[in-house]
Scaffold this motif. Structure first.
Motif, PDB file in Angstrom:
ATOM      1  N   PHE A 176       0.858  -1.181   0.000  1.00  0.00           N
ATOM      2  CA  PHE A 176       0.000   0.000   0.000  1.00  0.00           C
ATOM      3  C   PHE A 176       0.892   1.227   0.000  1.00  0.00           C
ATOM      4  N   PRO A 177       0.404   2.381  -0.422  1.00  0.00           N
ATOM      5  CA  PRO A 177       1.216   3.596  -0.409  1.00  0.00           C
ATOM      6  C   PRO A 177       1.616   3.960   1.012  1.00  0.00           C
ATOM      7  N   ARG A 178       2.900   4.185   1.226  1.00  0.00           N
ATOM      8  CA  ARG A 178       3.394   4.481   2.564  1.00  0.00           C
ATOM      9  C   ARG A 178       3.346   5.990   2.814  1.00  0.00           C
ATOM     10  N   ASN A 179       2.128   6.533   2.702  1.00  0.00           N
ATOM     11  CA  ASN A 179       1.870   7.932   3.026  1.00  0.00           C
ATOM     12  C   ASN A 179       0.601   7.990   3.868  1.00  0.00           C
ATOM     13  N   GLU A 180       0.241   9.187   4.319  1.00  0.00           N
ATOM     14  CA  GLU A 180      -0.909   9.302   5.216  1.00  0.00           C
ATOM     15  C   GLU A 180      -2.180   8.759   4.582  1.00  0.00           C
ATOM     16  N   GLN A 181      -2.381   9.054   3.307  1.00  0.00           N
ATOM     17  CA  GLN A 181      -3.589   8.599   2.627  1.00  0.00           C
ATOM     18  C   GLN A 181      -3.600   7.075   2.484  1.00  0.00           C
ATOM     19  N   GLY A 182      -2.431   6.514   2.168  1.00  0.00           N
ATOM     20  CA  GLY A 182      -2.354   5.072   1.985  1.00  0.00           C
ATOM     21  C   GLY A 182      -2.583   4.309   3.267  1.00  0.00           C
ATOM     22  N   LEU A 183      -2.008   4.776   4.355  1.00  0.00           N
ATOM     23  CA  LEU A 183      -2.221   4.102   5.634  1.00  0.00           C
ATOM     24  C   LEU A 183      -3.648   4.266   6.100  1.00  0.00           C
ATOM     25  N   ALA A 184      -4.235   5.445   5.905  1.00  0.00           N
ATOM     26  CA  ALA A 184      -5.632   5.662   6.297  1.00  0.00           C
ATOM     27  C   ALA A 184      -6.550   4.718   5.539  1.00  0.00           C
ATOM     28  N   ALA A 185      -6.311   4.566   4.243  1.00  0.00           N
ATOM     29  CA  ALA A 185      -7.145   3.674   3.433  1.00  0.00           C
ATOM     30  C   ALA A 185      -7.013   2.230   3.919  1.00  0.00           C
ATOM     31  N   LEU A 186      -5.796   1.817   4.281  1.00  0.00           N
ATOM     32  CA  LEU A 186      -5.584   0.459   4.770  1.00  0.00           C
ATOM     33  C   LEU A 186      -6.353   0.216   6.065  1.00  0.00           C
ATOM     34  N   LEU A 187      -6.319   1.178   6.974  1.00  0.00           N
ATOM     35  CA  LEU A 187      -7.047   1.036   8.235  1.00  0.00           C
ATOM     36  C   LEU A 187      -8.553   0.972   7.994  1.00  0.00           C
ATOM     37  N   GLU A 188      -9.030   1.781   7.070  1.00  0.00           N
ATOM     38  CA  GLU A 188     -10.460   1.769   6.772  1.00  0.00           C
ATOM     39  C   GLU A 188     -10.875   0.461   6.111  1.00  0.00           C
ATOM     40  N   GLU A 189     -10.037  -0.065   5.237  1.00  0.00           N
ATOM     41  CA  GLU A 189     -10.333  -1.350   4.601  1.00  0.00           C
ATOM     42  C   GLU A 189     -10.414  -2.473   5.626  1.00  0.00           C
ATOM     43  N   ALA A 190      -9.658  -2.324   6.714  1.00  0.00           N
ATOM     44  CA  ALA A 190      -9.686  -3.332   7.776  1.00  0.00           C
ATOM     45  C   ALA A 190     -10.892  -3.176   8.694  1.00  0.00           C
ATOM     46  N   GLY A 191     -11.739  -2.175   8.430  1.00  0.00           N
ATOM     47  CA  GLY A 191     -12.970  -1.999   9.188  1.00  0.00           C
ATOM     48  C   GLY A 191     -12.907  -1.002  10.321  1.00  0.00           C
ATOM     49  N   LEU A 192     -11.842  -0.207  10.398  1.00  0.00           N
ATOM     50  CA  LEU A 192     -11.752   0.784  11.464  1.00  0.00           C
ATOM     51  C   LEU A 192     -12.534   2.043  11.114  1.00  0.00           C
ATOM     52  N   LYS A 193     -13.041   2.692  12.137  1.00  0.00           N
ATOM     53  CA  LYS A 193     -13.828   3.916  11.975  1.00  0.00           C
ATOM     54  C   LYS A 193     -13.047   5.103  12.559  1.00  0.00           C
ATOM     55  N   ASP A 194     -13.475   6.308  12.158  1.00  0.00           N
ATOM     56  CA  ASP A 194     -12.870   7.541  12.677  1.00  0.00           C
ATOM     57  C   ASP A 194     -11.348   7.513  12.545  1.00  0.00           C
ATOM     58  N   VAL A 195     -10.876   7.094  11.380  1.00  0.00           N
ATOM     59  CA  VAL A 195      -9.443   6.924  11.160  1.00  0.00           C
ATOM     60  C   VAL A 195      -8.736   8.280  11.042  1.00  0.00           C
ATOM     61  N   VAL A 196      -7.606   8.394  11.694  1.00  0.00           N
ATOM     62  CA  VAL A 196      -6.761   9.579  11.614  1.00  0.00           C
ATOM     63  C   VAL A 196      -5.327   9.121  11.354  1.00  0.00           C
ATOM     64  N   CYS A 197      -4.633   9.795  10.434  1.00  0.00           N
ATOM     65  CA  CYS A 197      -3.224   9.499  10.166  1.00  0.00           C
ATOM     66  C   CYS A 197      -2.428  10.793  10.181  1.00  0.00           C
ATOM     67  N   GLU A 198      -1.219  10.703  10.671  1.00  0.00           N
ATOM     68  CA  GLU A 198      -0.347  11.870  10.682  1.00  0.00           C
ATOM     69  C   GLU A 198       1.096  11.426  10.515  1.00  0.00           C
ATOM     70  N   THR A 199       1.952  12.376  10.190  1.00  0.00           N
ATOM     71  CA  THR A 199       3.373  12.109  10.029  1.00  0.00           C
ATOM     72  C   THR A 199       4.130  12.604  11.252  1.00  0.00           C
ATOM     73  N   LEU A 200       4.946  11.724  11.818  1.00  0.00           N
ATOM     74  CA  LEU A 200       5.794  12.074  12.954  1.00  0.00           C
ATOM     75  C   LEU A 200       7.217  12.288  12.442  1.00  0.00           C
ATOM     76  N   ARG A 201       7.829  13.377  12.842  1.00  0.00           N
ATOM     77  CA  ARG A 201       9.202  13.675  12.428  1.00  0.00           C
ATOM     78  C   ARG A 201      10.065  13.937  13.656  1.00  0.00           C
ATOM     79  N   TRP A 202      11.275  13.406  13.634  1.00  0.00           N
ATOM     80  CA  TRP A 202      12.199  13.642  14.732  1.00  0.00           C
ATOM     81  C   TRP A 202      13.633  13.404  14.266  1.00  0.00           C
ATOM     82  N   ASP A 203      14.576  13.937  15.032  1.00  0.00           N
ATOM     83  CA  ASP A 203      15.992  13.720  14.792  1.00  0.00           C
ATOM     84  C   ASP A 203      16.495  12.673  15.779  1.00  0.00           C
ATOM     85  N   HIS A 204      17.030  11.605  15.234  1.00  0.00           N
ATOM     86  CA  HIS A 204      17.588  10.545  16.081  1.00  0.00           C
ATOM     87  C   HIS A 204      19.084  10.784  16.249  1.00  0.00           C
ATOM     88  N   ARG A 205      19.527  10.816  17.495  1.00  0.00           N
ATOM     89  CA  ARG A 205      20.937  11.057  17.791  1.00  0.00           C
ATOM     90  C   ARG A 205      21.617   9.735  18.128  1.00  0.00           C
TER      91      ARG A 205
END
Length: 268
Positions: A176-205
């Motif tokens: 599936f597309p590894r972006n917010e839309q792709g993950l949201a669609a995957l969760l919805e296809e699995a039957g989840l409701k009120d789906v929310v997706c976001e991108t987390l960004r951080w610097d790993h030291r």
């Protein structure tokens, strides 16, 4: 079990200690946000799927939840038992969980979807064991990858090395597309409701030595790629890695590696 699943089992066999010393701290970063997204509170019945060394299971236990955890790799479950002593840890792999329907108030999976061959079936199984109205929250790595995440891959490519033939890719039907839309669609296809997706960004030291230790030990796909080369090619990869590290090193020589992950959650 798919060819991808079989390859993942081989790649992670007996790798818990090497993972703990290399990539585990990176993967721990989203855990607080993941538990917040799943609404983890004291007294809740929580399942951590793909627990690895038990980071999310331990954190959920610290919130007072009643935690169960599963992983497909015995060395991981052995470490998870030590790191999350209050959790009930089981050896099990998605998409087959040894639990009854509606058994949990919440299910979390930190990067586990990157390592299963049947992603939709994995989410459907997670939904099966979650009570109606309970929450499921997962993370995956984003594509395109952030600059820090590509460092090791760039070193491999600079040495003229491609993906080994013995490491199968995910079947197209399960990808599936590894972006917010792709993950949201995957969760919805699995039957989840009120789906929310976001991108987390951080610097790993981290340090160059620590970051190289993962692939040098054969951890994950990048490690399997490195370990399948001749000693001469491995040295070439390591040399390119050392040169590329300069892009990310601070004045003390510590690597500051930008990373990005996707977090998705919804209700069963």
């Amino acid at each position: 079990m798919t060819a991808f699943d079989e390859s993942e089992r081989r790649a992670w066999a007996a790798q818990a200690d090497a993972y703990a010393g290399s990539f585990a701290k990176l993967c721990a970063y989203p855990v607080p946000r993941l538990l917040d997204a799943a609404g983890i509170e004291a007294g809740m019945r929580v399942l951590d799927v793909g627990t690895g060394t038990g980071t999310a299971a331990a954190a959920a236990g610290e919130r007072g939840a009643n935690v169960s955890a599963v992983d497909a790799e015995p060395s991981m479950t052995a470490v998870a038992v030590q790191n999350a002593p209050a959790a009930s840890v089981h050896l099990a792999a998605l998409p087959h969980l040894p639990f009854a329907d509606d058994e949990f108030d919440a299910v979390v999976g930190n990067f586990v979807l990157n390592h299963v061959g049947r992603t939709r079936a994995a989410l459907e199984e997670s939904r099966r064991v979650t009570r109606p109205g309970g929450r499921i929250a997962v993370t995956i790595w984003a594509v395109p990858a952030a600059a820090g995440q590509t460092l090791l891959g760039r070193a491999v490519q600079a040495a003229g090395v491609g993906r080994p033939a013995h490491l199968p890719a995910l079947d197209a039907d399960d990808d599936f597309p590894r972006n917010e839309q792709g993950l949201a669609a995957l969760l919805e296809e699995a039957g989840l409701k009120d789906v929310v997706c976001e991108t987390l960004r951080w610097d790993h030291r981290t340090t160059p030595e620590e970051w190289w230790s993962g692939p040098a030990a054969g951890v994950a796909t990048i490690g399997q790629t490195v370990r399948s080369q001749t000693p001469e090619v491995v040295e070439a990869i390591k040399g390119h890695f050392g040169s590329l590290c300069a892009e990310f090193a601070d004045r003390d020589g510590v690597l500051v590696l930008p990373h990005a992950a996707l977090m998705g959650h919804g209700r069963a």
